[in-house]
Design a protein around this motif. Structure first.
Motif, PDB file in Angstrom:
ATOM      1  N   ASP A 180       0.822  -1.208   0.000  1.00 17.82           N
ATOM      2  CA  ASP A 180       0.000   0.000   0.000  1.00 17.82           C
ATOM      3  C   ASP A 180       0.858   1.262   0.000  1.00 17.82           C
ATOM      4  O   ASP A 180       0.490   2.276  -0.584  1.00 17.82           O
ATOM      5  N   ARG A 181       2.034   1.175   0.655  1.00 19.52           N
ATOM      6  CA  ARG A 181       2.876   2.360   0.763  1.00 19.52           C
ATOM      7  C   ARG A 181       3.784   2.583  -0.434  1.00 19.52           C
ATOM      8  O   ARG A 181       4.188   3.716  -0.706  1.00 19.52           O
ATOM      9  N   THR A 182       4.174   1.504  -1.131  1.00 19.89           N
ATOM     10  CA  THR A 182       5.265   1.653  -2.109  1.00 19.89           C
ATOM     11  C   THR A 182       4.921   1.164  -3.516  1.00 19.89           C
ATOM     12  O   THR A 182       5.797   1.117  -4.370  1.00 19.89           O
ATOM     13  N   ALA A 183       3.656   0.797  -3.739  1.00 25.59           N
ATOM     14  CA  ALA A 183       3.278   0.389  -5.092  1.00 25.59           C
ATOM     15  C   ALA A 183       2.252   1.368  -5.639  1.00 25.59           C
ATOM     16  O   ALA A 183       1.530   2.019  -4.885  1.00 25.59           O
ATOM     17  N   ASP A 184       2.189   1.476  -6.962  1.00 23.47           N
ATOM     18  CA  ASP A 184       1.097   2.221  -7.593  1.00 23.47           C
ATOM     19  C   ASP A 184       0.351   1.265  -8.519  1.00 23.47           C
ATOM     20  O   ASP A 184       0.538   0.046  -8.433  1.00 23.47           O
ATOM     21  N   GLU A 185      -0.482   1.788  -9.424  1.00 21.42           N
ATOM     22  CA  GLU A 185      -1.306   0.896 -10.238  1.00 21.42           C
ATOM     23  C   GLU A 185      -0.465   0.028 -11.176  1.00 21.42           C
ATOM     24  O   GLU A 185      -0.952  -0.969 -11.710  1.00 21.42           O
ATOM     25  N   ASN A 186       0.834   0.378 -11.339  1.00 19.13           N
ATOM     26  CA  ASN A 186       1.693  -0.417 -12.218  1.00 19.13           C
ATOM     27  C   ASN A 186       2.566  -1.430 -11.476  1.00 19.13           C
ATOM     28  O   ASN A 186       3.336  -2.159 -12.095  1.00 19.13           O
ATOM     29  N   GLY A 187       2.485  -1.417 -10.134  1.00 18.01           N
ATOM     30  CA  GLY A 187       3.280  -2.379  -9.374  1.00 18.01           C
ATOM     31  C   GLY A 187       4.214  -1.695  -8.379  1.00 18.01           C
ATOM     32  O   GLY A 187       4.122  -0.484  -8.143  1.00 18.01           O
ATOM     33  N   ALA A 188       5.124  -2.480  -7.801  1.00 14.58           N
ATOM     34  CA  ALA A 188       6.059  -1.979  -6.772  1.00 14.58           C
ATOM     35  C   ALA A 188       7.052  -1.000  -7.386  1.00 14.58           C
ATOM     36  O   ALA A 188       7.511  -1.191  -8.512  1.00 14.58           O
ATOM     37  N   GLN A 189       7.355   0.058  -6.637  1.00 16.03           N
ATOM     38  CA  GLN A 189       8.255   1.102  -7.165  1.00 16.03           C
ATOM     39  C   GLN A 189       9.442   1.339  -6.228  1.00 16.03           C
ATOM     40  O   GLN A 189       9.946   2.459  -6.117  1.00 16.03           O
ATOM     41  N   HIS A 215      15.921  -8.490   0.056  1.00 18.50           N
ATOM     42  CA  HIS A 215      16.139  -7.135  -0.472  1.00 18.50           C
ATOM     43  C   HIS A 215      14.822  -6.396  -0.584  1.00 18.50           C
ATOM     44  O   HIS A 215      13.853  -6.919  -1.132  1.00 18.50           O
ATOM     45  N   MET A 216      14.805  -5.170  -0.047  1.00 20.90           N
ATOM     46  CA  MET A 216      13.610  -4.332  -0.118  1.00 20.90           C
ATOM     47  C   MET A 216      13.454  -3.705  -1.495  1.00 20.90           C
ATOM     48  O   MET A 216      12.361  -3.283  -1.866  1.00 20.90           O
ATOM     49  N   ASP A 217      14.539  -3.619  -2.267  1.00 12.57           N
ATOM     50  CA  ASP A 217      14.413  -2.936  -3.560  1.00 12.57           C
ATOM     51  C   ASP A 217      13.675  -3.827  -4.558  1.00 12.57           C
ATOM     52  O   ASP A 217      13.663  -5.049  -4.450  1.00 12.57           O
ATOM     53  N   SER A 218      13.025  -3.183  -5.516  1.00  6.72           N
ATOM     54  CA  SER A 218      12.286  -3.887  -6.570  1.00  6.72           C
ATOM     55  C   SER A 218      12.717  -3.333  -7.922  1.00  6.72           C
ATOM     56  O   SER A 218      13.392  -2.306  -7.995  1.00  6.72           O
ATOM     57  N   VAL A 219      12.322  -4.022  -8.977  1.00  5.41           N
ATOM     58  CA  VAL A 219      12.441  -3.417 -10.302  1.00  5.41           C
ATOM     59  C   VAL A 219      11.315  -2.385 -10.424  1.00  5.41           C
ATOM     60  O   VAL A 219      10.358  -2.425  -9.649  1.00  5.41           O
ATOM     61  N   PRO A 220      11.392  -1.450 -11.374  1.00  9.28           N
ATOM     62  CA  PRO A 220      10.244  -0.559 -11.598  1.00  9.28           C
ATOM     63  C   PRO A 220       9.046  -1.396 -12.043  1.00  9.28           C
ATOM     64  O   PRO A 220       9.226  -2.351 -12.808  1.00  9.28           O
ATOM     65  N   ASN A 221       7.853  -1.069 -11.566  1.00 12.01           N
ATOM     66  CA  ASN A 221       6.645  -1.843 -11.897  1.00 12.01           C
ATOM     67  C   ASN A 221       6.816  -3.320 -11.519  1.00 12.01           C
ATOM     68  O   ASN A 221       6.450  -4.214 -12.267  1.00 12.01           O
ATOM     69  N   GLY A 222       7.399  -3.535 -10.350  1.00 15.58           N
ATOM     70  CA  GLY A 222       7.711  -4.896  -9.921  1.00 15.58           C
ATOM     71  C   GLY A 222       6.568  -5.555  -9.174  1.00 15.58           C
ATOM     72  O   GLY A 222       5.486  -4.987  -9.000  1.00 15.58           O
ATOM     73  N   GLY A 223       6.828  -6.783  -8.726  1.00 16.94           N
ATOM     74  CA  GLY A 223       5.838  -7.539  -7.971  1.00 16.94           C
ATOM     75  C   GLY A 223       5.873  -7.179  -6.496  1.00 16.94           C
ATOM     76  O   GLY A 223       6.765  -6.476  -6.042  1.00 16.94           O
ATOM     77  N   TRP A 224       4.902  -7.701  -5.746  1.00 18.60           N
ATOM     78  CA  TRP A 224       4.792  -7.297  -4.345  1.00 18.60           C
ATOM     79  C   TRP A 224       5.578  -8.214  -3.410  1.00 18.60           C
ATOM     80  O   TRP A 224       5.627  -7.966  -2.213  1.00 18.60           O
ATOM     81  N   LEU A 225       6.208  -9.280  -3.940  1.00 20.62           N
ATOM     82  CA  LEU A 225       6.856 -10.271  -3.081  1.00 20.62           C
ATOM     83  C   LEU A 225       8.364 -10.397  -3.291  1.00 20.62           C
ATOM     84  O   LEU A 225       9.089 -10.735  -2.353  1.00 20.62           O
ATOM     85  N   ASP A 226       8.845 -10.167  -4.503  1.00 21.35           N
ATOM     86  CA  ASP A 226      10.254 -10.384  -4.830  1.00 21.35           C
ATOM     87  C   ASP A 226      11.143  -9.582  -3.887  1.00 21.35           C
ATOM     88  O   ASP A 226      11.155  -8.363  -3.935  1.00 21.35           O
ATOM     89  N   GLY A 227      11.885 -10.287  -3.046  1.00 16.40           N
ATOM     90  CA  GLY A 227      12.853  -9.629  -2.160  1.00 16.40           C
ATOM     91  C   GLY A 227      12.291  -9.268  -0.812  1.00 16.40           C
ATOM     92  O   GLY A 227      12.875  -9.603   0.219  1.00 16.40           O
ATOM     93  N   CYS A 228      11.132  -8.566  -0.785  1.00 21.45           N
ATOM     94  CA  CYS A 228      10.623  -8.108   0.519  1.00 21.45           C
ATOM     95  C   CYS A 228       9.943  -9.235   1.285  1.00 21.45           C
ATOM     96  O   CYS A 228       9.882  -9.189   2.520  1.00 21.45           O
TER      97      CYS A 228
END
Ligand SMILES: [Zn+2]
Length: 427
Positions: free
Chosen positions: A18-27, A78-91
């Motif tokens: 909810d805090r770090t994603a937008d309509e395109n995914g994790a940012q 890892h907390m970092d994601s790719v742009p428009n990433g998924g909600w689980l990878d790393g975090c």
């Protein structure tokens, strides 16, 4: 595991989304404001625990719960994601680690038998500068500083300048290697990012290691000739020889296992009225076993030479990139098997095609293992990345069991054999 609340991890993951994603995914791209905010939120999540938190020389964030012994069990993500990433990878890895710290703290009244450390690696994805595993490879000593100095993002910002803004000196990032001084084990949970567990209808798997990679450009050279006036039996067709490699790599992978991919093909002169004079293909080969990887490569070379000779063309090979397989620790693999079997009854062992921070930690000499949880649709690095909630809860439970078994293992191992010699530094 009376104090573990796997559902809380799912709630934490949703809160982070909810805090770090937008309509395109994790940012949460590394070194951006959103990533920094995600880390501040993470610090808030562990602040109620009796832990020490600091960032190392490479920007990796360490949360340490001191134990009776200095020997340390590390849990990483890892907390970092790719742009428009998924909600689980790393975090997922990091937030499961937070829940495990809570459980260990409660169970041992703030003082576990060994020290337990959660690490949030900096810039695992390499989304901005094109260099994956930045923080963990600095820590392992394998980061190529010469290459890193020249990295530039899309806007022309140099990596050293981007790091300096955050108070990180690129020339000193390998000082982070001292963090591994007492490391006696490293655990990482990750979504599989592929379809293997999904196809087997299994929630969890033990990861044996990460594939070694051989990546080459193969160039066939024949002769350009008019497409109308050159009889078929007089042609020196570079494309024909290259094209025969395509079915051949399936045969080769069928013989030795692993995976082979021809990902690109370019021809010269590349016009509709000429036989192909030059054809360049790329070949990516991966295997968990170094000897088998060498056989994949040798067979492909031999085939290319055979096709070249039969077609009266020449062939040359250029290596683009290579990395050896990284095998995880046998005892930790067994403990991971046990944790999964106790949690969900069925077990599967699989290699990892993608590289992970765990590969860097293992290369640094720390006993390491990874656990995979099924990805729905086998898709990652995409906003549709997902895992069933029941599987998320299972993976937190199994990963916690693994952590407890690893604590016992680290605690009982003789210090000399289990403690990592820190301060290694490679050019
Ligand atoms: Zn990841």
């Amino acid at each position: 595991m009376a104090h573990l609340d796997a559902k809380r991890t799912v709630r934490d993951l949703k809160e982070l989304r909810d805090r770090t994603a937008d309509e395109n995914g994790a940012q949460r791209v590394a070194f951006t404001d959103t990533w920094i905010a995600a880390r501040e939120w993470l610090k808030g999540k562990v602040s109620a625990l009796p832990v020490e938190i600091h960032a190392d020389a490479a920007g990796n964030l360490w949360t340490t719960l001191r134990g009776a012994s200095e020997k340390a069990l590390l849990i990483g993500g890892h907390m970092d994601s790719v742009p428009n990433g998924g909600w689980l990878d790393g975090c997922l890895n990091v937030l499961a680690g937070v829940e495990i710290l809570r459980r260990i703290n409660a169970q041992y009244a703030g003082r576990p038998p060994v020290t337990v450390r959660l690490v949030d690696w900096a810039d695992e994805e390499g989304a901005r500068f094109g260099k994956s595993l930045f923080g963990s490879s600095a820590c392992s000593g394998y980061l190529d500083l010469d290459e890193a100095r020249d990295l530039v993002d899309r806007d022309g910002v140099r990596l050293p300048d981007a790091l300096a803004k955050l108070g990180i000196d690129l020339e000193k990032v390998k000082d982070s290697g001292t963090e591994l001084r007492n490391a006696a084990g490293y655990l990482e949970l990750h979504i599989e990012q592929g379809p293997v567990l999904l196809d087997l209808d299994l929630p969890l798997g033990t990861v044996l290691g990460t594939y070694g990679v051989e990546r080459h450009a193969i160039t066939f050279r024949g002769q350009a000739a008019h497409s109308g006036s050159t009889p078929m039996n007089r042609r020196r067709d570079a494309f024909l020889a290259a094209a025969r490699m395509s079915p051949e790599i399936y045969q080769i992978a069928g013989r030795h296992g692993g995976v082979c991919t021809i990902g690109s093909c370019t021809t010269k002169p590349g016009i509709v009225t000429s036989v192909v004079e030059e054809c360049r293909i790329t070949l990516d080969q991966r295997h968990l076993d170094a000897a088998a990887l060498a056989r994949l490569l040798a067979d492909a070379r031999a085939a290319s030479e055979r096709f070249a000779a039969e077609g009266n063309v020449e062939v040359s090979w250029n290596r683009i990139w290579q990395i050896e397989p990284v095998l995880f620790n046998e005892r930790l693999i067994e403990l991971c098997d046990e944790a999964i079997t106790e949690t969900c009854g069925t077990l599967h062992r699989l290699p990892s095609g993608p590289l992970h921070d765990a590969a860097e930690v293992a290369r640094a000499g720390v006993p390491t293992v990874m656990m995979f949880v099924q990805s729905l649709r086998g898709i990652s690095h995409n906003k549709i990345e997902d895992t069933k909630e029941e599987h998320l809860e299972l993976c937190v439970t199994a990963f916690d069991r693994l952590a407890e078994k690893a604590i016992e293992w680290v605690a009982s191992a003789p210090a000399s054999s289990s403690t990592h010699a820190a301060g290694r530094s490679r050019a």
